[in-house]
Design a protein around this motif. Structure first.
Motif, PDB file in Angstrom:
ATOM      1  N   TRP A 101      -9.084 -20.520  -8.880  1.00  0.00           N
ATOM      2  CA  TRP A 101      -9.902 -21.507  -9.486  1.00  0.00           C
ATOM      3  C   TRP A 101      -9.022 -21.896 -10.829  1.00  0.00           C
ATOM      4  N   GLN A 102      -9.833 -21.132 -12.062  1.00  0.00           N
ATOM      5  CA  GLN A 102      -9.989 -20.678 -13.279  1.00  0.00           C
ATOM      6  C   GLN A 102      -8.912 -21.081 -13.583  1.00  0.00           C
ATOM      7  N   ARG A 103      -7.682 -20.237 -13.210  1.00  0.00           N
ATOM      8  CA  ARG A 103      -6.503 -20.425 -13.652  1.00  0.00           C
ATOM      9  C   ARG A 103      -5.641 -22.616 -13.917  1.00  0.00           C
ATOM     10  N   LEU A 104      -6.482 -23.002 -12.404  1.00  0.00           N
ATOM     11  CA  LEU A 104      -5.767 -24.449 -12.416  1.00  0.00           C
ATOM     12  C   LEU A 104      -6.454 -24.792 -13.149  1.00  0.00           C
ATOM     13  N   GLN A 105      -7.704 -24.507 -13.245  1.00  0.00           N
ATOM     14  CA  GLN A 105      -8.709 -25.831 -14.485  1.00  0.00           C
ATOM     15  C   GLN A 105      -8.134 -24.950 -15.674  1.00  0.00           C
ATOM     16  N   LEU A 106      -7.955 -24.077 -16.490  1.00  0.00           N
ATOM     17  CA  LEU A 106      -6.965 -23.342 -17.169  1.00  0.00           C
ATOM     18  C   LEU A 106      -6.069 -24.700 -17.765  1.00  0.00           C
ATOM     19  N   THR A 122     -14.470 -29.794 -16.538  1.00  0.00           N
ATOM     20  CA  THR A 122     -14.486 -29.752 -15.135  1.00  0.00           C
ATOM     21  C   THR A 122     -15.708 -28.675 -14.054  1.00  0.00           C
ATOM     22  N   TRP A 123     -16.291 -29.340 -13.127  1.00  0.00           N
ATOM     23  CA  TRP A 123     -16.932 -28.727 -12.632  1.00  0.00           C
ATOM     24  C   TRP A 123     -16.910 -28.601 -10.956  1.00  0.00           C
ATOM     25  N   GLN A 124     -17.132 -28.033 -10.254  1.00  0.00           N
ATOM     26  CA  GLN A 124     -17.213 -27.961  -8.878  1.00  0.00           C
ATOM     27  C   GLN A 124     -18.326 -27.582  -7.985  1.00  0.00           C
ATOM     28  N   PHE A 134     -22.355 -23.189  -7.885  1.00  0.00           N
ATOM     29  CA  PHE A 134     -21.607 -24.271  -8.295  1.00  0.00           C
ATOM     30  C   PHE A 134     -21.046 -23.626  -9.628  1.00  0.00           C
ATOM     31  N   ARG A 135     -19.657 -23.799 -10.418  1.00  0.00           N
ATOM     32  CA  ARG A 135     -19.028 -23.469 -11.308  1.00  0.00           C
ATOM     33  C   ARG A 135     -18.562 -24.817 -12.293  1.00  0.00           C
ATOM     34  N   TYR A 136     -18.400 -24.711 -13.619  1.00  0.00           N
ATOM     35  CA  TYR A 136     -18.347 -25.498 -14.743  1.00  0.00           C
ATOM     36  C   TYR A 136     -17.080 -24.700 -15.574  1.00  0.00           C
ATOM     37  N   MET A 137     -16.404 -25.288 -15.974  1.00  0.00           N
ATOM     38  CA  MET A 137     -15.532 -24.750 -17.213  1.00  0.00           C
ATOM     39  C   MET A 137     -15.726 -25.964 -18.761  1.00  0.00           C
ATOM     40  N   SER A 138     -15.558 -25.035 -20.120  1.00  0.00           N
ATOM     41  CA  SER A 138     -15.840 -26.252 -20.852  1.00  0.00           C
ATOM     42  C   SER A 138     -14.608 -25.354 -21.581  1.00  0.00           C
TER      43      SER A 138
END
Length: 191
Positions: A101-106, A122-124, A134-138
């Motif tokens: 999931w993180q790779r796709l967001q990156l 992004t978050w889900q 909950f997961r979030y990336m900045s």
């Protein structure tokens, strides 16, 4: 006749419990706000520690901060159901390898790490088994401060220190403004 009335009374008595349970679950807005605050605290503390280390002993000293102090800062900012870390498409520390999931967001962030002057985020929210609730990336855009260790032209002493601490380093070759990686915040309450 008594049984249906009792059943109705039990159902009515249980209705507020569901409402209370929903009230104690944080809203998406509250989760995002907490994640943003955690990123701000972690990013600010890390940048301050790096700047101080570099000022005191040069870039080689800064690498030591990233190696030992950054994980400590992340751990101290992770509390209870909340965790914070970093990841990248080109990791320096294999322990920061992204999940799928993180790779796709990156990959999506890599196209545009900054939008309207702010790092892309992004978050889900999920109730899938085995996934954080909950997961979030900045995004972490590469800043000028980062180029001495992550850029295209790295001094020999810095290269030697990187090779010593990170023999499988893939986190070089960046230009200012490119996506360096992302902060990752997860919220996973106990079940």
């Amino acid at each position: 006749m008594f049984k249906p009335a009792l059943a109705s009374a039990v159902l009515l008595a249980l209705a507020p419990v569901g409402a209370i349970a929903q009230e104690t679950t944080p809203s998406t807005e509250a989760l995002v706000a907490e994640a943003r605050a955690m990123v701000k605290d972690f990013g600010g503390s890390l940048k301050q520690a790096l700047q101080a280390a570099i000022k005191e002993g040069g870039l080689e000293n800064g690498i030591g901060v990233c190696n030992t102090v950054a994980p400590e800062i992340a751990a101290s900012n992770s509390k209870g159901a909340w965790t914070i870390s970093r990841t990248s498409l080109k990791v320096r520390n294999p322990g920061n390898t992204p999940t799928e999931w993180q790779r796709l967001q990156l990959q999506a962030m890599d196209r545009q790490p900054v939008k309207n002057g702010k790092p892309v985020e992004t978050w889900q929210v999920s109730d899938a088994t085995g996934q954080p609730a909950f997961r979030y990336m900045s995004a972490i855009p590469t800043q000028k401060l980062c180029l001495g260790c992550h850029g295209k032209s790295i001094e020999p002493g810095v290269k030697a220190k990187l090779a010593e601490l990170y023999p499988n380093d893939k986190a070089t070759g960046f230009s200012e403004g490119e996506l360096r990686g992302a902060f990752v915040v997860t919220y996973q309450p106990e079940q």
